[in-house]
Structure formats: C-alpha cells, structure tokens
Design a protein around this motif. Structure first.
Motif, mmCIF file in Angstrom:
data_model
loop_
_atom_site.group_PDB
_atom_site.id
_atom_site.type_symbol
_atom_site.label_atom_id
_atom_site.label_comp_id
_atom_site.label_asym_id
_atom_site.label_seq_id
_atom_site.Cartn_x
_atom_site.Cartn_y
_atom_site.Cartn_z
ATOM 1 N N PHE A 236 0.837 -1.200 0.000
ATOM 2 C CA PHE A 236 0.000 0.000 0.000
ATOM 3 C C PHE A 236 0.876 1.256 0.000
ATOM 4 C CE2 PHE A 236 -4.359 1.460 1.916
ATOM 5 C CZ PHE A 236 -4.588 2.207 0.774
ATOM 6 N N LEU A 237 1.932 1.251 0.806
ATOM 7 C CA LEU A 237 2.868 2.369 0.827
ATOM 8 C C LEU A 237 3.493 2.577 -0.550
ATOM 9 C CD1 LEU A 237 4.752 4.457 2.202
ATOM 10 C CD2 LEU A 237 6.245 2.539 2.843
ATOM 11 N N GLU A 238 3.940 1.496 -1.159
ATOM 12 C CA GLU A 238 4.610 1.602 -2.455
ATOM 13 C C GLU A 238 3.644 2.048 -3.551
ATOM 14 O OE1 GLU A 238 8.176 1.622 -4.447
ATOM 15 O OE2 GLU A 238 7.861 1.138 -2.331
ATOM 16 N N LEU A 239 2.422 1.558 -3.509
ATOM 17 C CA LEU A 239 1.420 1.959 -4.503
ATOM 18 C C LEU A 239 1.055 3.435 -4.348
ATOM 19 C CD1 LEU A 239 -0.795 -1.227 -4.364
ATOM 20 C CD2 LEU A 239 0.370 -0.388 -6.417
ATOM 21 N N SER A 240 1.021 3.925 -3.121
ATOM 22 C CA SER A 240 0.730 5.349 -2.935
ATOM 23 C C SER A 240 1.850 6.201 -3.521
ATOM 24 C CB SER A 240 0.526 5.661 -1.447
ATOM 25 O OG SER A 240 1.755 5.642 -0.731
ATOM 26 N N ARG A 241 3.063 5.704 -3.478
ATOM 27 C CA ARG A 241 4.200 6.423 -4.041
ATOM 28 C C ARG A 241 4.220 6.341 -5.567
ATOM 29 N NH1 ARG A 241 8.812 3.808 -0.020
ATOM 30 N NH2 ARG A 241 8.736 5.379 1.647
ATOM 31 N N ARG A 242 3.989 5.149 -6.095
ATOM 32 C CA ARG A 242 4.170 4.918 -7.533
ATOM 33 C C ARG A 242 3.000 5.402 -8.378
ATOM 34 N NH1 ARG A 242 7.682 0.082 -9.109
ATOM 35 N NH2 ARG A 242 9.158 -0.119 -7.380
ATOM 36 N N VAL A 243 1.762 5.117 -7.928
ATOM 37 C CA VAL A 243 0.588 5.425 -8.770
ATOM 38 C C VAL A 243 -0.457 6.232 -8.001
ATOM 39 C CG1 VAL A 243 0.876 3.496 -10.365
ATOM 40 C CG2 VAL A 243 -0.361 3.124 -8.231
ATOM 41 N N HIS A 244 -0.043 6.858 -6.908
ATOM 42 C CA HIS A 244 -0.918 7.742 -6.120
ATOM 43 C C HIS A 244 -2.188 7.030 -5.642
ATOM 44 C CE1 HIS A 244 1.771 10.889 -7.468
ATOM 45 N NE2 HIS A 244 1.518 10.577 -8.723
ATOM 46 N N CYS A 245 -2.052 5.748 -5.321
ATOM 47 C CA CYS A 245 -3.197 4.978 -4.835
ATOM 48 C C CYS A 245 -3.638 5.510 -3.473
ATOM 49 C CB CYS A 245 -2.821 3.501 -4.735
ATOM 50 S SG CYS A 245 -4.162 2.428 -4.212
ATOM 51 N N ARG A 246 -4.953 5.678 -3.294
ATOM 52 C CA ARG A 246 -5.484 6.216 -2.047
ATOM 53 C C ARG A 246 -6.408 5.244 -1.311
ATOM 54 N NH1 ARG A 246 -5.374 11.760 -1.717
ATOM 55 N NH2 ARG A 246 -5.759 11.354 0.498
ATOM 56 N N LEU A 247 -6.790 4.154 -1.973
ATOM 57 C CA LEU A 247 -7.795 3.256 -1.401
ATOM 58 C C LEU A 247 -7.391 1.811 -1.600
ATOM 59 C CD1 LEU A 247 -10.719 2.618 -0.315
ATOM 60 C CD2 LEU A 247 -11.486 2.811 -2.705
ATOM 61 N N GLN A 248 -7.487 1.013 -0.535
ATOM 62 C CA GLN A 248 -7.366 -0.436 -0.658
ATOM 63 C C GLN A 248 -8.684 -1.066 -0.252
ATOM 64 O OE1 GLN A 248 -4.333 -2.433 1.650
ATOM 65 N NE2 GLN A 248 -4.858 -4.445 0.832
ATOM 66 N N MET A 249 -9.135 -2.008 -1.055
ATOM 67 C CA MET A 249 -10.363 -2.739 -0.768
ATOM 68 C C MET A 249 -10.033 -4.217 -0.612
ATOM 69 S SD MET A 249 -12.999 -0.827 -3.414
ATOM 70 C CE MET A 249 -12.034 -1.259 -4.876
ATOM 71 N N GLY A 250 -10.925 -4.950 0.033
ATOM 72 C CA GLY A 250 -10.704 -6.378 0.212
ATOM 73 C C GLY A 250 -11.825 -7.002 1.011
ATOM 74 N N GLY A 251 -11.692 -8.294 1.254
ATOM 75 C CA GLY A 251 -12.670 -9.001 2.065
ATOM 76 C C GLY A 251 -12.506 -8.653 3.540
ATOM 77 N N SER A 252 -13.484 -9.026 4.336
ATOM 78 C CA SER A 252 -13.463 -8.678 5.753
ATOM 79 C C SER A 252 -12.265 -9.275 6.470
ATOM 80 C CB SER A 252 -14.761 -9.142 6.428
ATOM 81 O OG SER A 252 -14.928 -10.545 6.296
ATOM 82 N N ASP A 253 -11.712 -10.378 5.962
ATOM 83 C CA ASP A 253 -10.550 -10.985 6.612
ATOM 84 C C ASP A 253 -9.278 -10.186 6.376
ATOM 85 O OD1 ASP A 253 -10.509 -11.633 3.887
ATOM 86 O OD2 ASP A 253 -9.388 -13.478 4.227
#
Length: 457
Positions: A236-253
């Motif tokens: 998540f840290l790397e994605l925010s740096r590389r492609v300005h990602c602001r949101l992670q989604m996933g299952g409840s687990d």
C-alpha cells in the motif's frame, strides 16, 4: 475468508476527526495503535456504520452501498469527500496460486468494476512477490511454494479474467495491472528491516486472526508466512508512491492488513489513505460462496466450462437471488427488486437471468446464450428425448447413493468404478470421490455423457 465483525477493528482516524493517534514528537517505534471502536458494543458500532451509510453523497460509496458491498470503512466521511473531489485510484491484491481465480474472488473483482463504473481508477495488484510466501489468513497449513515460472504463467492466465470485467488503458479511469514482485523482489533485507520493521510490534502481530487462529489450533506458522502482513502493508505504501493509490479494498478478513498499510503510510509519508472491506459472502444455508460438491467454481473457461458456470448460478438458492443479482450483475436495481419479489416457480426466471448475466460478464454474450440453450434442451426437453429422472433429497446425499437412487448405475461397485474412472459428474464438473452433496437447489448428476438425473430438495 473469515468474517471479523466480532473483532474490535483497529481503525485509523484522520487527524481532522479530533482523535490523536500518536504524538508527532514520539519516535515511530513508540507510537501506539488506538482501537477507535474499543469500548463500543457491537450494536453501537453497527448503528454508527448504518448512520454513515445513509449519508453517502459520492457516486462511488452510494453505488457500493446500494449494491451491498460495504462492511467496514476506515473513514467514511473522508473517503466520501475525496471521491467527490477527484479520481480515486483504488487497489485489490490477488495472489497467483492457480491459473485461475474462482467465484470466491468474484466479489473483489466486481468491487474494482464498480470503482471504474463510478468514475475512478482500478488497480489490479498481482502478487508475484507475495505469492512466493502465501497469505496465512484463514489457512491451517502453509501453501505449497510455487516457482517464479509457475507464478508468471498463473498471472498471464488470470489477466484474461480481468480483461472481461475491466477496461484497461492509459486514461485517468482506465484499469492498470501491476505486479508487487516489481518492488518486493528488489528489496534489500537489512535496509527494509531498518526502515519498515520499527513500525510493527510482535505483540500486535500476534493478535491478528491470521496468526492467532493458526497458533490456537497448534498448527505451525513459518517465519516466512509471518512476514506476509508486513509485505502487504508495504504494498500500500509503495502503490501510494508509484501510482498515487489512495484506497485499498478487500474481504473482511483483510481488515487488519489494510489498516496496517494505512498506518504505515501515515507514519512514513504523512499521506492519508483509506480502506474498505466487503462482508463475508456466504450462501443462505451458511455455506462458503463458490464452493460446491464438485469443487471450486473457476472463472477461466479452460478450468470450468461456460455451461457449468451458468449452471452454478442457475442453482442459486431462492433466498440468495436478489443479493447475488446486486453483487454479481449490472442489472438495474429496480429490475432486481422485481425479480427477487417473484415467488414459487417464477423465481426460476430470476435465477436464469442471474445465470445469463453472470456468464455473459465472465465469458461473453455468445457463451452465455449457448449455455442457456444447452440447459434448456437438457432440462426442459430431457436427455436423449426422455424426461430426466429425479430424486428428492432432504439435506445431503453421497454421490454413490445419488447415482444408485437416480437409476444411473446398478450397484455401488459400479458407482465407485465410474467415479474412479472420472465418469461421474456433479453439475458438469468431474467428481473424483464419493463425497456428500448438499442439495439446496437442483443438482445435476451425470453418469458418462448420456445418462443424467436431477437431485431436488
């Protein structure tokens, strides 16, 4: 996936919310995690979540809410506001442990599709790096380690699934696919530990269900797997740096893993990220979504035929039809409301529309139409011009007993030989052993290519 609704989530609250997470004067290793919901009853948390759901103003969260995808959001008001102001790049990660994903991953794929439909940017993260470790969440034992070549072939095969559901390209809302091996494989171990390790405590990591449940069951958890949550947070840290990602989604687990990434990025970069999880998707009888008596329901056509995929959806339980139409199709909500209100034999029309729409999305319109026509000939006209035999079952029945009860074989020995030779099929998928079949809807049993029968509840 395991539903964590009974676990106090460790929620990252932005500074503007008025809750101080940690003093900026404290060195990183001394900052503590604050359970923002600690002390609240489950009912209070649910009420707060329900209140937030009624106030969404962005197209993104309204769409996700109306379709039934939202379970937890780290900062509903903040994400809602951000989605109104800009295109939000959001990601979900998928490990490449097999050549195809299965229906158990479909709600996550649909989340990325909804993200794009609402005018935002889906990021598909393939776990070329993390697949080399294996996510311990919900597992009692370590996964078989794959070679880099196996993982590469699996990623290439899985990409074909996403190309059915998402539009890829270079535009601001076009989907992109990235491989976390691009940054994880390049990490230097000692510098990585020095930079990232101080933000994680063993005390905290031992409280995560992916670790705790394995230890409680006295099942081994390797140090390799123990690192998985750190690497996912680093993604998540790397994605925010590389492609300005602001949101992670996933299952409840994945709630704990998502929050790890949000907090890590806040500490290192000072960037506000967001997390959103879906509820555990089960069938009306409590079964795990995507699991059948015949095995996993694969999304790739070379793993499971479009006809058998169509049959899986056609056999949906009555109580699940409306929910699955909202989650897994693009049918308008008013049409879904009409279909789920049908009763008696008429509900079968809704199931056929679910099967048509879901199969068209995964395999194309032609494959869906052909599957529907094959089913019509098989079930409405009968096999070989004769009516299919039926056997009414209450609960479960073994495959051997089903073959005998339908008159498809003459003896148990014949049934066992048929199964051993691969000639017995459950809803079109080969059944390699005599195992219980849950009969909650129509189940087609085949002996060879010409003998068919139906188990009905």
């Amino acid at each position: 996936m395991r539903d964590q609704s009974d676990v106090h989530p460790i929620l990252v609250i932005p500074a503007e919310a008025g809750i101080q997470l940690a003093s900026p004067r404290q060195p990183p290793q001394e900052r503590s995690w604050i359970p923002a919901f600690a002390g609240m009853t489950r009912e209070t948390r649910a009420a707060k979540h329900a209140l937030a759901m009624t106030e969404y103003t962005s197209d993104l969260l309204r769409l996700l809410d109306q379709r039934g995808y939202i379970h937890q959001v780290t900062d509903p008001a903040g994400l809602d506001s951000l989605a109104q102001q800009q295109v939000v790049p959001g990601y979900i990660g998928f490990d490449a442990t097999a050549p195809s994903l299965h229906v158990g991953s479909l709600v996550q794929i649909m989340m990325l599709r909804r993200l794009q439909q609402a005018g935002h940017k889906p990021i598909v993260v393939m776990g070329g790096g993390t697949t080399k470790i294996g996510d311990p969440s919900g597992k009692d034992e370590s996964r078989r380690l794959l070679t880099a070549e196996d993982i590469g072939r699996n990623i290439a095969s899985i990409r074909r699934v996403f190309e059915r559901f998402l539009t890829f390209g270079d535009g601001p809302t076009d989907a992109i696919m990235v491989d976390n091996a691009d940054w994880l494989d390049a990490l230097d171990y000692i510098p990585f530990l020095r930079d990232i390790g101080p933000h994680f405590t063993i005390n905290r990591m031992l409280t995560f269900d992916s670790v705790k449940l394995r230890l409680d069951r006295e099942q081994p958890l390797t140090f390799l797997e123990f690192n998985y949550m750190i690497l996912q947070a680093y993604d998540f840290l790397e994605l925010s740096r590389r492609v300005h990602c602001r949101l992670q989604m996933g299952g409840s687990d994945q709630w704990g893993n998502i929050v790890n990434g949000i907090e890590l990025t806040r500490r290192i970069e000072g960037t506000q990220l967001y997390g959103l999880t879906t509820p555990l998707i089960t069938t009306a009888d409590g079964g795990k979504m995507g699991k059948t008596a015949a095995g996993a329901v694969w999304l790739n056509g070379d793993q499971l035929s479009p006809y058998d995929y169509w049959q899986f959806w056609r056999n949906t339980q009555d109580a699940d039809v409306g929910r699955f139409l909202r989650l897994f199709t693009d049918l308008p909500l008013d049409e879904i409301a009409r279909l789920e209100a049908l009763e008696g034999a008429e509900i079968n029309e809704a199931k056929k529309q679910l099967a048509d729409a879901a199969t068209a999305m995964a395999h194309g319109d032609d494959a869906a139409a052909q599957a529907a026509e094959t089913a019509r000939r098989t079930f409405e006209e009968g096999a070989g011009g004769e009516a299919l035999p039926t056997l009414r079952v209450s609960g479960d029945i073994g495959l051997v007993d089903a073959l005998i009860g339908l008159g498809l074989v003459a003896s148990k020995n014949e049934a066992r030989r048929l199964i051993a030779q691969g000639g017995a099929r459950v809803d079109g998928a080969p059944a390699g052993e005599d195992r219980p079949i849950a009969v909650s809807g129509e189940v087609r049993i085949s002996a060879g290519k010409k003998k068919h029968g139906l188990l009905i509840p």
